[in-house]
Design an enzyme around this catalytic site. Structure first.
Site, PDB file in Angstrom:
ATOM      1  N   ARG A  60      12.501  -0.534  21.091  1.00 28.67           N
ATOM      2  CA  ARG A  60      12.521  -1.994  21.182  1.00 28.67           C
ATOM      3  C   ARG A  60      11.902  -2.582  19.919  1.00 28.67           C
ATOM      4  O   ARG A  60      10.884  -2.081  19.430  1.00 28.67           O
ATOM      5  CB  ARG A  60      11.698  -2.424  22.400  1.00 28.67           C
ATOM      6  CG  ARG A  60      11.613  -3.910  22.563  1.00 28.67           C
ATOM      7  CD  ARG A  60      10.622  -4.266  23.648  1.00 28.67           C
ATOM      8  NE  ARG A  60      10.608  -5.703  23.887  1.00 28.67           N
ATOM      9  CZ  ARG A  60       9.631  -6.340  24.506  1.00 28.67           C
ATOM     10  NH1 ARG A  60       8.602  -5.669  24.974  1.00 28.67           N
ATOM     11  NH2 ARG A  60       9.687  -7.636  24.686  1.00 28.67           N
ATOM     12  N   GLY A  65       0.835  -1.196   0.000  1.00 28.28           N
ATOM     13  CA  GLY A  65       0.000   0.000   0.000  1.00 28.28           C
ATOM     14  C   GLY A  65       0.874   1.252   0.000  1.00 28.28           C
ATOM     15  O   GLY A  65       0.675   2.161  -0.781  1.00 28.28           O
ATOM     16  N   GLU A  98       8.296   3.381   8.151  1.00 32.70           N
ATOM     17  CA  GLU A  98       8.638   4.511   7.286  1.00 32.70           C
ATOM     18  C   GLU A  98      10.030   5.071   7.517  1.00 32.70           C
ATOM     19  O   GLU A  98      10.603   5.721   6.651  1.00 32.70           O
ATOM     20  CB  GLU A  98       7.596   5.616   7.485  1.00 32.70           C
ATOM     21  CG  GLU A  98       6.240   5.220   6.918  1.00 32.70           C
ATOM     22  CD  GLU A  98       5.133   6.154   7.373  1.00 32.70           C
ATOM     23  OE1 GLU A  98       4.841   6.163   8.583  1.00 32.70           O
ATOM     24  OE2 GLU A  98       4.580   6.870   6.541  1.00 32.70           O
ATOM     25  N   LYS A 106       9.207   1.892  18.901  1.00 28.87           N
ATOM     26  CA  LYS A 106       8.879   3.096  18.125  1.00 28.87           C
ATOM     27  C   LYS A 106       8.630   2.635  16.682  1.00 28.87           C
ATOM     28  O   LYS A 106       8.748   1.464  16.368  1.00 28.87           O
ATOM     29  CB  LYS A 106      10.028   4.105  18.193  1.00 28.87           C
ATOM     30  CG  LYS A 106      10.366   4.525  19.629  1.00 28.87           C
ATOM     31  CD  LYS A 106      11.275   5.768  19.681  1.00 28.87           C
ATOM     32  CE  LYS A 106      12.720   5.456  19.372  1.00 28.87           C
ATOM     33  NZ  LYS A 106      13.628   6.619  19.625  1.00 28.87           N
ATOM     34  N   LYS A 115      13.800  -9.615  12.955  1.00 28.19           N
ATOM     35  CA  LYS A 115      13.885 -10.115  11.576  1.00 28.19           C
ATOM     36  C   LYS A 115      12.961  -9.289  10.669  1.00 28.19           C
ATOM     37  O   LYS A 115      13.329  -8.889   9.565  1.00 28.19           O
ATOM     38  CB  LYS A 115      13.466 -11.578  11.556  1.00 28.19           C
ATOM     39  CG  LYS A 115      13.574 -12.233  10.201  1.00 28.19           C
ATOM     40  CD  LYS A 115      13.233 -13.705  10.336  1.00 28.19           C
ATOM     41  CE  LYS A 115      13.728 -14.465   9.126  1.00 28.19           C
ATOM     42  NZ  LYS A 115      13.699 -15.912   9.378  1.00 28.19           N
TER      43      LYS A 115
HETATM   44  N1  MCN Z   1       8.215  -3.647  14.026  1.00 23.63           N
HETATM   45  C1  MCN Z   1       9.053  -4.151  14.999  1.00 23.63           C
HETATM   46  N2  MCN Z   1       9.352  -3.399  16.109  1.00 23.63           N
HETATM   47  C2  MCN Z   1       8.821  -2.169  16.280  1.00 23.63           C
HETATM   48  C3  MCN Z   1       7.940  -1.644  15.313  1.00 23.63           C
HETATM   49  C4  MCN Z   1       7.655  -2.424  14.193  1.00 23.63           C
HETATM   50  O1  MCN Z   1       9.543  -5.268  14.861  1.00 23.63           O
HETATM   51  N3  MCN Z   1       9.146  -1.461  17.344  1.00 23.63           N
HETATM   52  C5  MCN Z   1       7.997  -4.386  12.784  1.00 23.63           C
HETATM   53  C6  MCN Z   1       6.787  -5.313  12.800  1.00 23.63           C
HETATM   54  O2  MCN Z   1       7.020  -6.421  11.966  1.00 23.63           O
HETATM   55  C7  MCN Z   1       5.691  -4.442  12.212  1.00 23.63           C
HETATM   56  C8  MCN Z   1       6.453  -3.638  11.188  1.00 23.63           C
HETATM   57  O3  MCN Z   1       7.770  -3.473  11.721  1.00 23.63           O
HETATM   58  O4  MCN Z   1       4.678  -5.217  11.622  1.00 23.63           O
HETATM   59  C9  MCN Z   1       5.870  -2.247  10.866  1.00 23.63           C
HETATM   60  O5  MCN Z   1       5.447  -1.616  12.049  1.00 23.63           O
HETATM   61  P1  MCN Z   1       5.126  -0.048  12.121  1.00 23.63           P
HETATM   62  O6  MCN Z   1       6.368   0.716  11.989  1.00 23.63           O
HETATM   63  O7  MCN Z   1       4.268   0.174  13.308  1.00 23.63           O
HETATM   64  O8  MCN Z   1       4.272   0.253  10.823  1.00 23.63           O
HETATM   65  P2  MCN Z   1       2.759  -0.163  10.510  1.00 23.63           P
HETATM   66  O9  MCN Z   1       2.499  -1.526  10.968  1.00 23.63           O
HETATM   67  O10 MCN Z   1       1.850   0.941  10.922  1.00 23.63           O
HETATM   68  O11 MCN Z   1       2.807  -0.258   8.936  1.00 23.63           O
HETATM   69  C10 MCN Z   1       2.644   0.876   8.126  1.00 23.63           C
HETATM   70  C11 MCN Z   1       3.953   1.359   7.568  1.00 23.63           C
HETATM   71  C12 MCN Z   1       3.686   2.444   6.613  1.00 23.63           C
HETATM   72  S1  MCN Z   1       2.901   3.797   7.223  1.00 23.63           S
HETATM   73  C13 MCN Z   1       3.990   2.299   5.280  1.00 23.63           C
HETATM   74  S2  MCN Z   1       3.736   3.607   4.228  1.00 23.63           S
HETATM   75  C14 MCN Z   1       4.541   1.065   4.796  1.00 23.63           C
HETATM   76  C15 MCN Z   1       5.241   0.292   5.835  1.00 23.63           C
HETATM   77  O12 MCN Z   1       4.626   0.238   6.989  1.00 23.63           O
HETATM   78  N4  MCN Z   1       3.974   0.387   3.788  1.00 23.63           N
HETATM   79  C16 MCN Z   1       4.373  -0.915   3.539  1.00 23.63           C
HETATM   80  N5  MCN Z   1       5.829  -0.849   5.447  1.00 23.63           N
HETATM   81  C17 MCN Z   1       5.344  -1.546   4.378  1.00 23.63           C
HETATM   82  N6  MCN Z   1       5.750  -2.805   4.132  1.00 23.63           N
HETATM   83  C18 MCN Z   1       5.195  -3.501   3.113  1.00 23.63           C
HETATM   84  N7  MCN Z   1       5.619  -4.763   2.876  1.00 23.63           N
HETATM   85  N8  MCN Z   1       4.224  -2.957   2.324  1.00 23.63           N
HETATM   86  C19 MCN Z   1       3.805  -1.700   2.509  1.00 23.63           C
HETATM   87  O13 MCN Z   1       2.838  -1.197   1.757  1.00 23.63           O
HETATM   88 MO1  MOS Z   2       2.263   5.237   5.409  1.00 25.92          MO
HETATM   89  S1  MOS Z   2       2.622   6.597   3.905  1.00 25.92           S
HETATM   90  O1  MOS Z   2       1.786   6.496   6.568  1.00 25.92           O
HETATM   91  O2  MOS Z   2       0.740   4.582   4.955  1.00 25.92           O
END
Ligand code: MCN
Ligand code: MOS
Length: 765
Positions: free
Chosen positions: A655, A247, A732, A728, A660
């Site tokens: 954290r 997305g 992105e 955190k 992976k």
């Molecule tokens: N994670 C982790 N430890 C953290 C935070 C996150 O291990 N402290 C890992 C987890 O596996 C989690 C992933 O990172 O599922 C992403 O977490 P997060 O940063 O909270 O992001 P979101 O789950 O809200 O995902 C949205 C974000 C955004 S905004 C965009 S744009 C984006 C992205 O994720 N689009 C993606 N990564 C993407 N990855 C794929 N494959 N496809 C997209 O469209």
């Molecule tokens: Mo990500 S651009 O905030 O879906």
């Protein structure tokens, strides 16, 4: 939606892989690899009809007439929709939930404001017949001159967005008296999310109930929009989105093509599928807005910044508003006593731009992280050293302490691993045959966006566990980290946890945007699982039929799917046996992170709008993820071709729930950043205001051959100001700073400063 068989993580990690922080492999992986995963538009429904869009071929003007005669009699055609024949909808609220004007909404346009706008649609018995008939729809226009892009003479300076203004001290005055001054303009072009899975949906009405199978980053927000368009209660709309083929920001909102399909389904009384063609994905919704920035830095001869003056402009559409916050990194990355940042938006004849991985921070970093590099050369200081000299010990704008900022550690770890100390400072001083070698560094950051979350956890009779949430997994790893969270909290194995996502019938969830979902949902699942565990232990202690009843313990431990007294001196039974003995077929609990006094209206607002997002500077702290990228490029001296040959990035996302998956997210972001730096650019035909490279053969994204070894290093520490479990944002962060690190490396290699992305060979020779 889905049952996954878990494959375990790296063997070396053993059982730990299943707990939070373990390297469990993606539990949705096998279903995707074998093709068992069914995406939204792959559902096979009885009586499915197929819709195809007809789009405007002019960028500005009016539709004079639409001749549908030939299309209507073409074989297999069921319906031709035009602004005159499509049913009327109501205007829906925006994503903040701002009450909409009380006026009708028509997803097919009469007034044309961009090329590629939907003007008609054809529905037929098969997709091929709909395509053929759509080509027979004749649209005539009254064309008016279009503003094709920011460089168009008609574009003007645009509209000042006062909310974006950030100022302290006397930035102009301090710049005028600074001994060292640099000033340069940086541009980024239109860029596109280009997800593998194109946008599309299946809409089906049953009475006044609508089901929509659609790839979505926000089921509840989109369900609200469909409900408001059609004037039905929110509960009547069900969004289903089990898997999403990428997305990157583009699938968060219900869009006009969705309205067209849902109207067609209602009018026809049959389910309708509408899938965009690849070219339509360049105009059916917006990519990243083109941006221009001027960055002016005044410093002393030691490179200490005294003033930053920043002016930014981004494109928006004629009738929609998109602000790409260009001062977001500029205002926090370095400490400066004097600062001024302002932003305008300029209306051009394009679809309204949208969110694309790190909107705002991404182009913002290209400006400031290029400019600080220019300052480094101006004063003759190492580009890494100048960043440390201007290190911001607190948030310079919010004037608050950082919750955590491991950026110094990121610089140190990255530099060490990359071998930065072996860099020779002069441009063109490192080479390998006819390849000029350049080493560049840049930092990146992304705020910790937060909202409240909700989840359901159910312990079943056989001791297995289900987690339900209407949140989604578009590849980031939500399925996996939620299984890990439930497994750890409940003391079961991760492969005894089934995570069900992507159905708006499940407990509600806010938008998957701004890298917030992992923090929000691990917190919610942790809460729900904790209360399910409390119920289980409570039953075991209090139910007279329980083997623990006589024990008079006030707590019990659950581990490896078994429940026992903490001292190990009583019974030790499986969770399944316990449930059987107390006559329960399941235990379930819903948990959320909403404030205790929240009303049902607050909850609705939290899940269906972004109005309740918690500011990242709430309370005493400023919360952000941080990173430092060290990049090597090789520039062919004769041809000017640039290849990225090495990347070492050190990142602070607090954290990690699953290192992976976080590493994989970071690498994905870096790869997208390499594409942005070297390849990606939407090219506008100046005669017709049309995107000409609207396909994946001409709009270049990186392929394997473009990508070198990428090494990522986690330098984060748990940050409990940012989330329940200390993480955190990850998703992105890593794209931010890649393009300037590459531009800086290209300068080091060649002595040529490229301030216009992408860095293509004609700009270098
Ligand atoms: N994670 C982790 N430890 C953290 C935070 C996150 O291990 N402290 C890992 C987890 O596996 C989690 C992933 O990172 O599922 C992403 O977490 P997060 O940063 O909270 O992001 P979101 O789950 O809200 O995902 C949205 C974000 C955004 S905004 C965009 S744009 C984006 C992205 O994720 N689009 C993606 N990564 C993407 N990855 C794929 N494959 N496809 C997209 O469209
Ligand atoms: Mo990500 S651009 O905030 O879906």
């Amino acid at each position: 939606m889905t049952v996954h068989n878990i494959r375990h993580g790296d063997a070396s990690d053993g059982a730990f892989a299943e707990a939070v922080g373990g390297r469990l492999s993606r539990i949705d992986g096998p279903a995707k690899i074998t093709g068992a995963a069914k995406y939204a538009v792959e559902q096979q429904l009885e009586g499915l009809a197929y819709a195809v869009l007809v789009e405007s071929t002019i960028a500005s003007g009016k539709v004079r007439a639409i001749d549908t005669t030939a299309a209507e009699v073409a074989p297999g055609v069921l319906q031709v929709l035009t602004p005159d024949t499509i049913i009327s909808l109501k205007t829906a609220a925006d994503w903040f939930g701002t009450p909409p004007p009380d006026k009708p909404y028509c997803p097919l346009a009469r007034d044309i404001t961009f090329s590629g706008q939907h003007v008609a649609a054809v529905v037929a018995e098969t997709f091929e017949r709909a395509v053929a008939a759509a080509a027979l729809v004749k649209v005539s226009y009254e064309e008016t001159p279009a503003i094709v892009d920011l460089s168009d003479g008609k574009a003007g300076d645009g509209i000042a967005i006062d909310a974006m203004t950030k100022e302290w001290g006397d930035a102009q005055g301090a710049f005028a008296s600074a001994p060292v001054r640099i000033c340069a303009a940086y541009n980024t072009p239109r860029e596109y999310q280009a997800p593998m899975e194109p946008h599309g949906l299946i809409a089906r009405w049953e009475g006044d109930r609508l089901t929509v199978w659609e790839p979505s980053q926000w089921l509840d927000g989109m369900a609200r929009t469909y409900a408001e368009w059609f004037g039905v209660p929110f509960e009547n709309v069900r969004l289903v989105s089990p898997y999403i083929g990428g997305g990157f920001g583009s699938k968060a909102l219900a869009l006009s093509h969705g309205a067209v399909a849902a109207c067609a389904a209602k009018m026809l009384g049959r389910p309708v599928r509408l899938v965009m063609t690849r070219p339509q994905t360049f105009t059916g919704y917006g990519g990243r807005a083109a941006t221009r920035q001027t960055v002016t830095i005044g410093a002393d001869v030691q490179g200490k910044i005294q003033s930053i003056v920043h002016r930014g402009v981004n494109e928006t559409s004629i009738d929609g508003m998109w602000v790409e916050p260009l001062g977001s990194v500029t205002s926090i990355m370095y400490t400066t006593p004097n600062f001024s940042s302002k932003q305008n938006v300029v209306r051009v004849n394009s679809v309204v731009p949208g969110a694309m991985r790190a909107p705002g921070e991404n182009p913002s970093a290209f400006g400031i992280e290029s400019a600080i590099d220019e300052l480094a050369y101006e004063v003759g200081i190492d580009p890494l050293e100048i960043r440390l000299r201007n290190y911001a010990e607190q948030d310079p704008h919010a004037k608050k302490a950082w919750s955590t900022r491991q950026l110094r550690e990121a610089f140190a770890a990255g530099a060490e691993r990359f071998g930065w100390s072996r860099r020779t400072p002069e441009p063109r001083s490192m080479r390998d045959g006819n390849q000029l070698i350049g080493w560049g560094v840049a930092a990146g950051t992304y705020p910790v966006r937060r909202a409240y979350g909700e989840a359901l956890v159910r312990i079943l009779a056989d001791g297995s566990v289900e987690v339900e949430s209407s949140s989604i997994d578009m590849g980031q790893g939500t399925y996996t980290i939620l299984a890990q969270t439930a497994a750890e909290t409940l003391g079961v194995r991760a492969d005894d946890v089934v995570v069900k996502l992507g159905d708006s019938r499940f407990p509600r969830a806010g938008v998957t945007g701004g890298s917030r979902l992992a923090g929000v949902m691990t917190g919610a699942v942790y809460k729900a699982a904790t209360s399910a565990l409390d119920q289980l232990v409570g039953l075991a202690i209090s139910d007279p039929r329980s083997p623990f009843h006589a024990l008079q313990a006030n707590t019990l431990v659950v581990a490896n799917g078994r429940i026992a007294s903490p001292r190990g001196d009583g019974p030790d039974v499986s969770v399944a046996e316990l449930l059987k003995s107390v006559g329960r077929d399941h235990i379930e609990a819903t948990g959320d992170t909403m404030p205790a006094n929240s009303t049902p209206e607050d909850r609705y607002k939290n899940y269906t709008t972004i109005a309740m997002s918690v500011p990242h500077t709430e309370g005493d702290y400023s919360r952000h993820s941080w990173c430092a990228h060290f990049i090597e490029v090789r520039v062919d001296e004769d041809f000017g071709t640039v290849r990225v040959s090495r990347v070492v990035s050190a990142l602070d996302s607090g954290r990690l729930y699953n290192p992976k998956l976080a590493e994989s997210q970071w690498k994905g972001g870096i790869i997208m950043g390499i594409g942005q730096a070297l390849l990606e650019e939407g090219i506008v035909d100046r005669r017709h205001g049309r995107i000409v490279n609207d396909n994946l053969a001409d709009y270049l994204v990186p392929t394997n051959a473009d990508i070198p070894d990428i090494e990522v290093i986690s330098v984060g520490i748990p940050d409990l100001h940012s989330s329940v479990l200390g993480g955190k944002g990850v998703g992105e962060l890593a794209i931010v700073g890649v393009a300037p690190a590459i531009a800086n490396a290209v300068f080091h290699a060649t002595g040529k400063r490229i301030r216009d992305l992408p860095i293509t060979l004609e700009k270098l020779i």
